[in-house]
Motif scaffolding. Sequence first.
Motif, mmCIF file in Angstrom:
data_model
loop_
_atom_site.group_PDB
_atom_site.id
_atom_site.type_symbol
_atom_site.label_atom_id
_atom_site.label_comp_id
_atom_site.label_asym_id
_atom_site.label_seq_id
_atom_site.Cartn_x
_atom_site.Cartn_y
_atom_site.Cartn_z
ATOM 1 N N PRO A 153 0.960 -0.646 0.130
ATOM 2 C CA PRO A 153 0.216 0.485 0.088
ATOM 3 C C PRO A 153 0.831 1.422 -0.142
ATOM 4 C CG PRO A 153 -1.140 -1.017 1.587
ATOM 5 C CD PRO A 153 0.169 -2.103 1.332
ATOM 6 N N PRO A 154 1.484 1.383 0.833
ATOM 7 C CA PRO A 154 3.124 2.646 0.616
ATOM 8 C C PRO A 154 3.545 2.711 -1.071
ATOM 9 C CG PRO A 154 3.544 1.282 2.017
ATOM 10 C CD PRO A 154 1.987 0.726 1.845
ATOM 11 N N PHE A 155 3.942 1.917 -1.152
ATOM 12 C CA PHE A 155 4.035 2.088 -2.979
ATOM 13 C C PHE A 155 2.864 2.357 -4.133
ATOM 14 C CE2 PHE A 155 4.681 0.249 -7.406
ATOM 15 C CZ PHE A 155 6.208 1.531 -7.653
ATOM 16 N N ILE A 156 1.403 2.555 -3.453
ATOM 17 C CA ILE A 156 0.508 2.790 -4.458
ATOM 18 C C ILE A 156 0.781 4.190 -3.616
ATOM 19 C CG2 ILE A 156 -2.285 2.885 -4.419
ATOM 20 C CD1 ILE A 156 -0.194 0.461 -6.004
ATOM 21 N N SER A 157 0.973 4.122 -2.469
ATOM 22 C CA SER A 157 0.445 6.233 -2.169
ATOM 23 C C SER A 157 1.564 6.607 -2.311
ATOM 24 C CB SER A 157 0.850 5.908 -0.457
ATOM 25 O OG SER A 157 0.683 7.341 0.247
ATOM 26 N N ALA A 158 2.735 6.585 -2.911
ATOM 27 C CA ALA A 158 3.991 7.018 -3.197
ATOM 28 C C ALA A 158 3.438 7.132 -4.815
ATOM 29 C CB ALA A 158 5.323 6.111 -3.175
ATOM 30 N N ILE A 159 3.194 6.147 -5.542
ATOM 31 C CA ILE A 159 3.024 6.070 -7.151
ATOM 32 C C ILE A 159 1.859 7.588 -7.251
ATOM 33 C CG2 ILE A 159 1.347 5.038 -8.950
ATOM 34 C CD1 ILE A 159 2.746 2.757 -8.453
ATOM 35 N N GLU A 160 0.681 7.570 -6.306
ATOM 36 C CA GLU A 160 -0.622 8.922 -6.624
ATOM 37 C C GLU A 160 -0.166 9.835 -6.421
ATOM 38 O OE1 GLU A 160 -4.421 7.473 -4.327
ATOM 39 O OE2 GLU A 160 -4.220 5.884 -5.928
ATOM 40 N N ASN A 161 1.176 10.283 -5.500
ATOM 41 C CA ASN A 161 1.696 10.979 -4.735
ATOM 42 C C ASN A 161 2.953 12.165 -5.840
ATOM 43 O OD1 ASN A 161 -0.138 11.781 -2.228
ATOM 44 N ND2 ASN A 161 1.033 10.415 -1.167
ATOM 45 N N ASN A 162 2.748 10.638 -6.803
ATOM 46 C CA ASN A 162 4.204 11.388 -8.008
ATOM 47 C C ASN A 162 5.424 11.521 -7.200
ATOM 48 O OD1 ASN A 162 2.497 11.691 -10.409
ATOM 49 N ND2 ASN A 162 1.690 12.953 -8.723
ATOM 50 N N SER A 163 5.412 10.184 -5.847
ATOM 51 C CA SER A 163 7.350 10.277 -5.911
ATOM 52 C C SER A 163 7.850 9.278 -6.031
ATOM 53 C CB SER A 163 6.996 10.662 -3.699
ATOM 54 O OG SER A 163 5.585 9.609 -3.011
ATOM 55 N N THR A 164 7.217 8.639 -6.563
ATOM 56 C CA THR A 164 8.139 7.633 -7.329
ATOM 57 C C THR A 164 7.510 6.988 -8.356
ATOM 58 O OG1 THR A 164 9.205 5.555 -6.631
ATOM 59 C CG2 THR A 164 6.208 5.368 -6.360
ATOM 60 N N LYS A 165 8.313 6.131 -9.024
ATOM 61 C CA LYS A 165 8.451 5.991 -10.895
ATOM 62 C C LYS A 165 7.906 4.238 -10.846
ATOM 63 C CE LYS A 165 12.149 9.102 -12.383
ATOM 64 N NZ LYS A 165 12.979 9.945 -13.519
ATOM 65 N N LEU A 166 7.267 4.376 -11.730
ATOM 66 C CA LEU A 166 7.297 2.875 -11.985
ATOM 67 C C LEU A 166 7.471 2.274 -13.342
ATOM 68 C CD1 LEU A 166 3.166 2.651 -12.121
ATOM 69 C CD2 LEU A 166 3.867 4.245 -11.827
ATOM 70 N N SER A 167 7.040 0.960 -13.643
ATOM 71 C CA SER A 167 7.666 0.368 -14.802
ATOM 72 C C SER A 167 6.424 0.690 -15.358
ATOM 73 C CB SER A 167 8.254 -0.621 -14.810
ATOM 74 O OG SER A 167 7.264 -1.635 -14.234
ATOM 75 N N LEU A 168 6.847 0.617 -16.675
ATOM 76 C CA LEU A 168 5.374 0.170 -17.326
ATOM 77 C C LEU A 168 5.139 -1.027 -17.240
ATOM 78 C CD1 LEU A 168 4.002 1.072 -20.153
ATOM 79 C CD2 LEU A 168 5.795 0.547 -21.871
ATOM 80 N N LYS A 169 5.429 -2.126 -16.850
ATOM 81 C CA LYS A 169 4.515 -3.258 -16.856
ATOM 82 C C LYS A 169 3.966 -3.241 -15.153
ATOM 83 C CE LYS A 169 6.101 -8.532 -15.190
ATOM 84 N NZ LYS A 169 6.730 -9.130 -14.808
ATOM 85 N N THR A 170 4.094 -2.618 -14.677
ATOM 86 C CA THR A 170 3.739 -1.989 -13.482
ATOM 87 C C THR A 170 2.892 -1.325 -13.404
ATOM 88 O OG1 THR A 170 5.362 -2.614 -11.296
ATOM 89 C CG2 THR A 170 3.232 -1.081 -11.200
#
Length: 96
Positions: free
Chosen positions: A29-46
Amino acid sequence: MEIGNRIQELRKLNNMTAKELSERINVSPPFISAIENNSTKLSLKTLAHICDVLGVTLSEFFNSEISPVEQKLISQIKQLPEEKQYELLAFLTGLI
């Protein structure tokens, strides 16, 4: 376009919590939060996996001319048989 904001909008349109999304794509869940807050990058696969869970294609996700609500409508309409799509079109035309 902020990818995280777009994901959050689509997630909410699907009446899904961040925790539910994280469980569906097997991340924390913290990874989703980081994604939604634009504070981390994610792969195209994800991102592709998230789009699949949220019922949109990558193309629809990046089409900034279509709002998240319109994307959800399109996604739902595509799942209907062609006959039902025509019925829906007739109904919607009558509303306008």
